[in-house]
Every structure is written in C-alpha cells, then in structure tokens.
Scaffold this motif. Structure first.
Motif, PDB file in Angstrom:
ATOM      1  N   ALA A   1       0.830  -1.207   0.000  1.00  9.41           N
ATOM      2  CA  ALA A   1       0.000   0.000   0.000  1.00  9.41           C
ATOM      3  C   ALA A   1       0.864   1.257   0.000  1.00  9.41           C
ATOM      4  CB  ALA A   1      -0.934  -0.009   1.207  1.00  9.41           C
ATOM      5  N   ALA A   2       1.956   1.211   0.747  1.00 14.77           N
ATOM      6  CA  ALA A   2       2.834   2.383   0.832  1.00 14.77           C
ATOM      7  C   ALA A   2       3.545   2.667  -0.483  1.00 14.77           C
ATOM      8  CB  ALA A   2       3.858   2.173   1.945  1.00 14.77           C
ATOM      9  N   SER A   3       3.624   1.649  -1.346  1.00 13.43           N
ATOM     10  CA  SER A   3       4.362   1.821  -2.605  1.00 13.43           C
ATOM     11  C   SER A   3       3.469   2.176  -3.786  1.00 13.43           C
ATOM     12  CB  SER A   3       5.127   0.529  -2.934  1.00 13.43           C
ATOM     13  OG  SER A   3       4.232  -0.512  -3.314  1.00 13.43           O
ATOM     14  N   ILE A   4       2.152   2.122  -3.628  1.00  7.00           N
ATOM     15  CA  ILE A   4       1.237   2.308  -4.759  1.00  7.00           C
ATOM     16  C   ILE A   4       1.486   3.652  -5.437  1.00  7.00           C
ATOM     17  CG2 ILE A   4      -1.179   2.673  -5.409  1.00  7.00           C
ATOM     18  CD1 ILE A   4      -1.959   0.577  -3.371  1.00  7.00           C
ATOM     19  N   GLY A   5       1.658   3.593  -6.754  1.00  7.23           N
ATOM     20  CA  GLY A   5       1.805   4.806  -7.547  1.00  7.23           C
ATOM     21  C   GLY A   5       3.160   5.457  -7.471  1.00  7.23           C
TER      22      GLY A   5
END
Length: 377
Positions: free
Chosen positions: A33-37
């Motif tokens: 989630a922290a890496s999305i996008g």
C-alpha cells in the motif's frame, strides 16, 4: 478515515482466519500500500545489465531418430517407471476468462473438459509405465470447490494419484492505499498469481511426501496448454543436464510474453515490463511457455525474495490495485536451462487457450494431439 491496518484488524475473524490460511500477510500488504503509484514502472524494471541469451543458453530438443533423442527417451521412461515424476497443473485464478465458468470444467472436446483431458493423460501414463504420475492441481478459492467436486472418487488428498492445493490470496487495495470494497461493501479477495506455486506446494505437504517416497521431478504446466504433456524425451533431457530447472520455450509467432535473457550474466526468464526501456525484446526470438521441469528437492529448498508487481484492475465500477507474483521468476532463484520445443504439428507443445474464441480455433489441433499421444480412445 481509518488506516489500512485498522481496516484489516476490523475484518471479521472468520475472514481473517481464511485469509491467513492462504498466505495472507497484513505487514506485506501494508508495504504494498505504501508503494502504490510511486515509481511503479521503475520498480517493475530490472536493475543492472540485461542482455539477450548467450549462445548455448537456448537448446533445441534432440531430433527424433538421433542417438541423443533415444538416450533421453530411455532415461525419461526409466524415471517415470521409478515413480519419480509428478505433474503439477496451474488451475487457479478467479474463473473470469471463460464466461465465469471454471476453466478446468470447460468442455474442450465433445464430452471432455480440460480436467478430463489431464486425467486422461494421467491414465495413459499409468498404462504405459505401470506407475501412476501424481496429478496435483493448484487451484484458487474460486476454482478449488468445483474442481474437487468434479474429481469425485478420483480425489486422493495424500497426493499419490490426484489432488488439489490452493494458491495464496490477498485483498485488493484502492489507488490511495486503503482497503478496496466491492459493490456490496465487502473486501475484495483475489489470488496472488502463479508465482505462489513453490510456497503453496510446499505448505500443502504434497512436495515433502513426494520427496520422501523417492520423487525427483515436478513437471509444471498451465491447465489450458494441452500441448504441454509429460514427455519422456524432455524429461530425459532435463535429467541429463543435472540442473534444478528446465524451461520450455518456443519460437515467437507474433506473441508477447516473457522470454529468456541474461540478467547480470545469469540466464533468467523476464516479462517485457521487467526489462529496461533500452532493451528491445524483439531481439529474443523465443518466449516462455510457462512449462517447467523442476527438481523437487530444489523446489522444496527454494528461498527467494519474490517480486510482487503492481497491477490495476477494474472491479465492478471501481478501480482496484492488486499485487501479483509471476511463476517464471522462479528462474531468479533456481539456475535455469532453456529448451526450445515445437509449436506446430502433432509434436506441438504450445496450445494456449485464453478465451472461448481461442478454444474454437484450437479444437482441431487439440483433438489431433490428444489422439496422437494416446489420451483419447
């Protein structure tokens, strides 16, 4: 707005238990989630040096009538007769490509489903070698129940004959990194990819029991590729090179997909989206069929840091993000040899069926090959 960790901890206990039993890791989901996008394209692409396969990396299947072909065939038949081989078929996913019907149960030939034809292959191998080749089907939450029901009395959960084991699952996320909810307000569960196979197979206990009774080689193939059958010649070639992994490749025919190359000097299979933008995949003339022969011991001992790639998915009217791992990345953990196999005629080993239209086109070839290889009466 609650955090992702709070959203997950607030899920019903039975759902969390179901997820955890299938490899769900909240901490890993939080990292995703922290890496999305964030630099997704750069994260997906391999660092370091990527080059075309070196001379000798891709070897042709020995030609019929040659001493090498005969030697490989005898070595392969001997291994089959010793009960050293298991066939592992990838039958997971979310049952969305064939009109919502579980692909294993789609009728390929009159009265014969994909599953029926794999069972017919098993029966043929047992008749010709005198020894059963265990058939293991890696299923998903969406496909496991229907496939087990279809197997009926043939189901053998010790794995000596025919059984299933489930791949891993996770929860879809929103583009903002929260928990994605479907149109009913429920968390959206998905299967995390064919790359689950080494972990899921080991966790099932099937691999350990197979090794304990003398098993040596796990043959891995897609359910929908009915050309990828157990072949003594290919098995003998695999055993002859002594390495832990053989990957079947075929000449490209306008196809797009992962292929063999050298990454920092190491032969691997990599999907196009994993390649540096400066590397032209067209310089690699063959590509991966997703058919592997793996040492059972090496597969059992495999410990690698799998890459999960970020994928956008339309679910209902919403846009979700999910993270998946790809089986061909097993070549980053096990030293691989690449064997070029035929894709035309009765010897063809690449007949993928991704949708109904492709099935209609391939039916004549599938029937001809099934008859030629003794799977149909």
């Amino acid at each position: 707005m609650s955090s992702l960790a709070q959203q997950i901890s607030a899920l019903p206990a039975p759902l969390l238990a179901r997820l955890r039993a299938r490899g769900f890791d909240p901490d890993r989901v939080a990292r995703w989630a922290a890496s999305i996008g964030k630099d997704r394209d750069a994260r997906n692409r391999l660092p370091g040096t990527v080059e075309p396969p070196a001379p000798g990396d891709v070897v042709d299947l020995p030609a019929e009538g040659t001493p090498e072909h005969a030697r490989c065939r005898e070595a392969g038949l001997a291994a089959l007769r010793r009960g050293e081989v298991a066939l592992c078929v990838l039958a997971g996913g979310m049952a969305t490509r064939m009109g919502g019907v579980v692909k294993a149960l789609v009728e390929v030939l009159p009265g014969r489903t994909f599953l029926d034809l794999r069972l017919a292959e098993s029966d043929h191998l047992r008749r010709t070698t005198g020894v059963p080749v265990p058939l293991w089907l890696m299923t998903s939450e969406a496909t496991n129940g229907p496939i087990r029901e279809a197997l009926g009395p043939r189901l053998d959960d010790q794995g000596d004959l025919c059984t299933t084991f489930e791949q891993h699952v996770s929860l879809r996320l929103t583009p903002e990194g929260g928990l994605f909810l479907d149109e009913h307000g429920e968390p959206s569960v998905y299967a995390t990819g064919h790359g689950d196979l080494p972990d899921a197979l080991r966790e099932s206990g099937l691999l350990g029991r197979f090794i304990a009774r003398g098993g040596k080689t796990v043959w891995i193939a897609n359910l929908d590729n009915l050309g990828a059958t157990v072949d003594p010649v290919i098995l003998g070639w695999h055993l002859g090179h002594g390495g832990p992994l053989t990957v079947e490749v075929v000449d490209k025919g306008g196809d797009k997909g992962g292929g063999p190359m050298r990454w920092n000097g190491r032969p691997v299979i990599a999907e196009d989206f994993r390649l540096p933008t400066s590397f032209d995949p067209k310089v690699v003339p063959v590509f991966n069929t997703n058919t592997f022969l793996a040492s059972a011991e090496a597969l059992s001992a495999l410990a690698m840091d799998w890459v999960y790639v970020e994928v956008e998915k339309k679910v209902g009217d919403g846009k979700a993000v999910q993270f998946e791992r790809i089986l061909n990345e097993v070549t980053f953990g096990l030293a691989a040899r690449f064997l070029r196999v035929p894709r035309e005629g009765l010897a063809a080993r690449f007949l993928p069926v991704k949708d109904v239209e492709e099935l209609e086109r391939r039916r004549p070839a599938i029937e001809a090959i099934a008859r030629a290889r003794g799977f149909l009466g």
